[in-house]
Motif scaffolding. Sequence first.
Motif, PDB file in Angstrom:
ATOM      1  N   SER A 139       0.860  -1.197   0.000  1.00 33.11           N
ATOM      2  CA  SER A 139       0.000   0.000   0.000  1.00 33.11           C
ATOM      3  C   SER A 139       0.893   1.243   0.000  1.00 33.11           C
ATOM      4  O   SER A 139       0.795   2.104   0.877  1.00 33.11           O
ATOM      5  CB  SER A 139      -0.947  -0.003   1.208  1.00 33.11           C
ATOM      6  OG  SER A 139      -1.655  -1.217   1.296  1.00 33.11           O
ATOM      7  N   GLN A 140       1.752   1.313  -1.012  1.00 30.59           N
ATOM      8  CA  GLN A 140       2.801   2.326  -1.071  1.00 30.59           C
ATOM      9  C   GLN A 140       2.241   3.746  -1.164  1.00 30.59           C
ATOM     10  O   GLN A 140       1.549   4.103  -2.118  1.00 30.59           O
ATOM     11  CB  GLN A 140       3.703   2.078  -2.289  1.00 30.59           C
ATOM     12  CG  GLN A 140       4.817   3.086  -2.475  1.00 30.59           C
ATOM     13  CD  GLN A 140       5.863   2.995  -1.373  1.00 30.59           C
ATOM     14  OE1 GLN A 140       6.434   1.938  -1.145  1.00 30.59           O
ATOM     15  NE2 GLN A 140       6.108   4.105  -0.689  1.00 30.59           N
ATOM     16  N   PHE A 259       9.385  -4.536  -4.853  1.00 29.61           N
ATOM     17  CA  PHE A 259       8.145  -5.256  -5.101  1.00 29.61           C
ATOM     18  C   PHE A 259       7.021  -4.450  -4.465  1.00 29.61           C
ATOM     19  O   PHE A 259       7.033  -4.212  -3.259  1.00 29.61           O
ATOM     20  CB  PHE A 259       8.204  -6.652  -4.480  1.00 29.61           C
ATOM     21  CG  PHE A 259       9.356  -7.482  -4.970  1.00 29.61           C
ATOM     22  CD1 PHE A 259       9.177  -8.441  -5.951  1.00 29.61           C
ATOM     23  CD2 PHE A 259      10.636  -7.281  -4.469  1.00 29.61           C
ATOM     24  CE1 PHE A 259      10.244  -9.191  -6.416  1.00 29.61           C
ATOM     25  CE2 PHE A 259      11.710  -8.029  -4.922  1.00 29.61           C
ATOM     26  CZ  PHE A 259      11.516  -8.985  -5.896  1.00 29.61           C
ATOM     27  N   PHE A 260       6.076  -4.019  -5.280  1.00 30.84           N
ATOM     28  CA  PHE A 260       4.974  -3.199  -4.767  1.00 30.84           C
ATOM     29  C   PHE A 260       3.706  -4.042  -4.741  1.00 30.84           C
ATOM     30  O   PHE A 260       3.328  -4.637  -5.749  1.00 30.84           O
ATOM     31  CB  PHE A 260       4.798  -1.955  -5.628  1.00 30.84           C
ATOM     32  CG  PHE A 260       5.983  -1.032  -5.561  1.00 30.84           C
ATOM     33  CD1 PHE A 260       6.134  -0.151  -4.497  1.00 30.84           C
ATOM     34  CD2 PHE A 260       6.961  -1.062  -6.532  1.00 30.84           C
ATOM     35  CE1 PHE A 260       7.241   0.686  -4.411  1.00 30.84           C
ATOM     36  CE2 PHE A 260       8.071  -0.230  -6.466  1.00 30.84           C
ATOM     37  CZ  PHE A 260       8.205   0.650  -5.393  1.00 30.84           C
ATOM     38  N   ILE A 261       3.069  -4.083  -3.565  1.00 30.69           N
ATOM     39  CA  ILE A 261       1.878  -4.905  -3.357  1.00 30.69           C
ATOM     40  C   ILE A 261       0.715  -3.999  -2.978  1.00 30.69           C
ATOM     41  O   ILE A 261       0.792  -3.247  -2.005  1.00 30.69           O
ATOM     42  CB  ILE A 261       2.128  -5.946  -2.254  1.00 30.69           C
ATOM     43  CG1 ILE A 261       3.278  -6.882  -2.669  1.00 30.69           C
ATOM     44  CG2 ILE A 261       0.861  -6.739  -1.963  1.00 30.69           C
ATOM     45  CD1 ILE A 261       3.738  -7.822  -1.563  1.00 30.69           C
ATOM     46  N   SER A 262      -0.351  -4.078  -3.772  1.00 35.81           N
ATOM     47  CA  SER A 262      -1.518  -3.217  -3.554  1.00 35.81           C
ATOM     48  C   SER A 262      -2.779  -4.056  -3.484  1.00 35.81           C
ATOM     49  O   SER A 262      -2.913  -5.056  -4.210  1.00 35.81           O
ATOM     50  CB  SER A 262      -1.631  -2.210  -4.702  1.00 35.81           C
ATOM     51  OG  SER A 262      -2.748  -1.372  -4.533  1.00 35.81           O
ATOM     52  N   GLY A 263      -3.697  -3.678  -2.601  1.00 36.90           N
ATOM     53  CA  GLY A 263      -5.003  -4.323  -2.557  1.00 36.90           C
ATOM     54  C   GLY A 263      -5.932  -3.685  -3.577  1.00 36.90           C
ATOM     55  O   GLY A 263      -6.008  -2.462  -3.681  1.00 36.90           O
ATOM     56  N   HIS A 287       8.698  -5.028  -9.532  1.00 35.67           N
ATOM     57  CA  HIS A 287       7.518  -5.834  -9.826  1.00 35.67           C
ATOM     58  C   HIS A 287       6.291  -5.161  -9.221  1.00 35.67           C
ATOM     59  O   HIS A 287       6.372  -4.548  -8.151  1.00 35.67           O
ATOM     60  CB  HIS A 287       7.650  -7.244  -9.236  1.00 35.67           C
ATOM     61  CG  HIS A 287       8.818  -8.008  -9.749  1.00 35.67           C
ATOM     62  ND1 HIS A 287       8.767  -8.810 -10.875  1.00 35.67           N
ATOM     63  CD2 HIS A 287      10.095  -8.087  -9.289  1.00 35.67           C
ATOM     64  CE1 HIS A 287       9.956  -9.350 -11.083  1.00 35.67           C
ATOM     65  NE2 HIS A 287      10.778  -8.926 -10.137  1.00 35.67           N
ATOM     66  N   TRP A 288       5.160  -5.309  -9.899  1.00 33.19           N
ATOM     67  CA  TRP A 288       3.882  -4.795  -9.403  1.00 33.19           C
ATOM     68  C   TRP A 288       2.955  -5.977  -9.144  1.00 33.19           C
ATOM     69  O   TRP A 288       2.756  -6.827 -10.023  1.00 33.19           O
ATOM     70  CB  TRP A 288       3.235  -3.860 -10.419  1.00 33.19           C
ATOM     71  CG  TRP A 288       1.859  -3.428 -10.034  1.00 33.19           C
ATOM     72  CD1 TRP A 288       0.678  -3.960 -10.462  1.00 33.19           C
ATOM     73  CD2 TRP A 288       1.519  -2.396  -9.094  1.00 33.19           C
ATOM     74  NE1 TRP A 288      -0.382  -3.309  -9.868  1.00 33.19           N
ATOM     75  CE2 TRP A 288       0.104  -2.343  -9.025  1.00 33.19           C
ATOM     76  CE3 TRP A 288       2.264  -1.502  -8.330  1.00 33.19           C
ATOM     77  CZ2 TRP A 288      -0.574  -1.442  -8.219  1.00 33.19           C
ATOM     78  CZ3 TRP A 288       1.589  -0.606  -7.512  1.00 33.19           C
ATOM     79  CH2 TRP A 288       0.193  -0.575  -7.470  1.00 33.19           C
ATOM     80  N   LEU A 289       2.383  -6.058  -7.935  1.00 27.43           N
ATOM     81  CA  LEU A 289       1.527  -7.166  -7.566  1.00 27.43           C
ATOM     82  C   LEU A 289       0.231  -6.616  -6.967  1.00 27.43           C
ATOM     83  O   LEU A 289       0.269  -5.745  -6.094  1.00 27.43           O
ATOM     84  CB  LEU A 289       2.223  -8.054  -6.530  1.00 27.43           C
ATOM     85  CG  LEU A 289       3.589  -8.614  -6.970  1.00 27.43           C
ATOM     86  CD1 LEU A 289       4.392  -9.052  -5.772  1.00 27.43           C
ATOM     87  CD2 LEU A 289       3.396  -9.765  -7.933  1.00 27.43           C
ATOM     88  N   GLN A 290      -0.907  -7.132  -7.437  1.00 28.18           N
ATOM     89  CA  GLN A 290      -2.198  -6.695  -6.897  1.00 28.18           C
ATOM     90  C   GLN A 290      -2.915  -7.876  -6.279  1.00 28.18           C
ATOM     91  O   GLN A 290      -3.079  -8.914  -6.916  1.00 28.18           O
ATOM     92  CB  GLN A 290      -3.062  -6.071  -7.987  1.00 28.18           C
ATOM     93  CG  GLN A 290      -4.379  -5.514  -7.465  1.00 28.18           C
ATOM     94  CD  GLN A 290      -5.029  -4.556  -8.449  1.00 28.18           C
ATOM     95  OE1 GLN A 290      -4.690  -3.378  -8.539  1.00 28.18           O
ATOM     96  NE2 GLN A 290      -5.984  -5.072  -9.197  1.00 28.18           N
ATOM     97  N   PHE A 291      -3.327  -7.719  -5.022  1.00 28.11           N
ATOM     98  CA  PHE A 291      -4.079  -8.753  -4.322  1.00 28.11           C
ATOM     99  C   PHE A 291      -5.565  -8.464  -4.504  1.00 28.11           C
ATOM    100  O   PHE A 291      -6.061  -7.413  -4.086  1.00 28.11           O
ATOM    101  CB  PHE A 291      -3.709  -8.769  -2.838  1.00 28.11           C
ATOM    102  CG  PHE A 291      -2.364  -9.398  -2.537  1.00 28.11           C
ATOM    103  CD1 PHE A 291      -1.393  -9.527  -3.509  1.00 28.11           C
ATOM    104  CD2 PHE A 291      -2.081  -9.866  -1.267  1.00 28.11           C
ATOM    105  CE1 PHE A 291      -0.157 -10.103  -3.233  1.00 28.11           C
ATOM    106  CE2 PHE A 291      -0.853 -10.444  -0.965  1.00 28.11           C
ATOM    107  CZ  PHE A 291       0.109 -10.564  -1.950  1.00 28.11           C
ATOM    108  N   GLU A 292      -6.266  -9.388  -5.096  1.00 29.62           N
ATOM    109  CA  GLU A 292      -7.627  -9.140  -5.574  1.00 29.62           C
ATOM    110  C   GLU A 292      -8.666  -9.054  -4.462  1.00 29.62           C
ATOM    111  O   GLU A 292      -9.725  -8.468  -4.651  1.00 29.62           O
ATOM    112  CB  GLU A 292      -8.033 -10.234  -6.566  1.00 29.62           C
ATOM    113  CG  GLU A 292      -7.264 -10.192  -7.875  1.00 29.62           C
ATOM    114  CD  GLU A 292      -7.481  -8.899  -8.636  1.00 29.62           C
ATOM    115  OE1 GLU A 292      -8.642  -8.472  -8.769  1.00 29.62           O
ATOM    116  OE2 GLU A 292      -6.492  -8.294  -9.083  1.00 29.62           O
ATOM    117  N   ASN A 293      -8.408  -9.637  -3.309  1.00 32.97           N
ATOM    118  CA  ASN A 293      -9.407  -9.689  -2.246  1.00 32.97           C
ATOM    119  C   ASN A 293      -9.042  -8.833  -1.049  1.00 32.97           C
ATOM    120  O   ASN A 293      -9.479  -9.100   0.079  1.00 32.97           O
ATOM    121  CB  ASN A 293      -9.613 -11.144  -1.805  1.00 32.97           C
ATOM    122  CG  ASN A 293     -10.136 -12.011  -2.929  1.00 32.97           C
ATOM    123  OD1 ASN A 293     -11.147 -11.695  -3.543  1.00 32.97           O
ATOM    124  ND2 ASN A 293      -9.435 -13.088  -3.234  1.00 32.97           N
TER     125      ASN A 293
END
Length: 318
Positions: A139-140, A259-263, A287-293
């Motif tokens: 959640s950058q 590594f960027f992780i976003s909801g 890397h860009w990563l999105q958590f769907e839930n």
Amino acid sequence: MIPEKRSIAIMKELTIDKTKQTLMINGADVKNPLLLFLHGGPGTPQIGYVRHYQKELEQHFTVVHWDQRGSGLSYSKRIPHHSMTISHFISDAIQVTQWVLDHFSKTKLYLAGHSWGSVLALHVLQQRPELYYAYYGISQVVNPHYEESAAYHSIREMCDAKRASIVSKAIRFIGAPPWEKDIYHHIYRFCVELSRGGFTHHHRQALSIFFQMLTGNEYGIKNMHKFLNGHRFSKKHLTDELYLFNGFESIPFIRVPCFFISGRHDLIVPAEISKQFYQELEAPEKHWLQFENSAHTPHIEEPSLFASTLSRHALHHL
């Protein structure tokens, strides 16, 4: 000294710049790489509940949580108000890193920053990149003004079909940011939570987190006053400085893999702003990563996915 047994579960109080600050360190095997978390807020530490959600993560990392200066177990009425600045927190984070590395006889560790902690992490990485294998921005935060504006317009769009809803009426009442009145900020955050884009996407998860804090060994009811006082104290002294942050201007590069992780549902830090920053950022690997839930806390809302993602990508120490 590291205990002879391979697993570790300790609480440690450090004195940093004349203030006592608390660490929690847990892992299945001390030979695993170190992962240091910088929590969100300002003033929203994780020690009180996070072990319930990181059982799988502890199989791959020795996980270090730190209640930052003035937060949670590190809160004290004696903390000088003038020390509650981003520059002091950056210095604290570097000292925590160095203590952990020395304690475990390591040269580098993995760094994770969540929300407010992701702002600190970007500054720390500018100053001391050689201490870190890689960075996980969860959640950058990039520019709080852009993020509020994007979230406001997203909520307005969602409300267009529900003009009679309480959220629709409230969001139209306060108008678009910036807001000069604190009450408008509170109304806005209330709308974010009701729109299921706040701390968690599913409200029952937020209740579960609160239950863990009340019943867990780390905080319990006896330390909830420290959490609440620290949250209030940190917000009061750090929010204005946080709103001056603009990562697009001040952080053009990071010298470690990122590594960027976003909801997907996050309305506190909408993915569109974080992703723009990720796209413009210079880094040796990104890397860009999105958590769907998930909404704002993907590492808590989808802990198994978070653990498997990090264990799959964290190979820089090998």
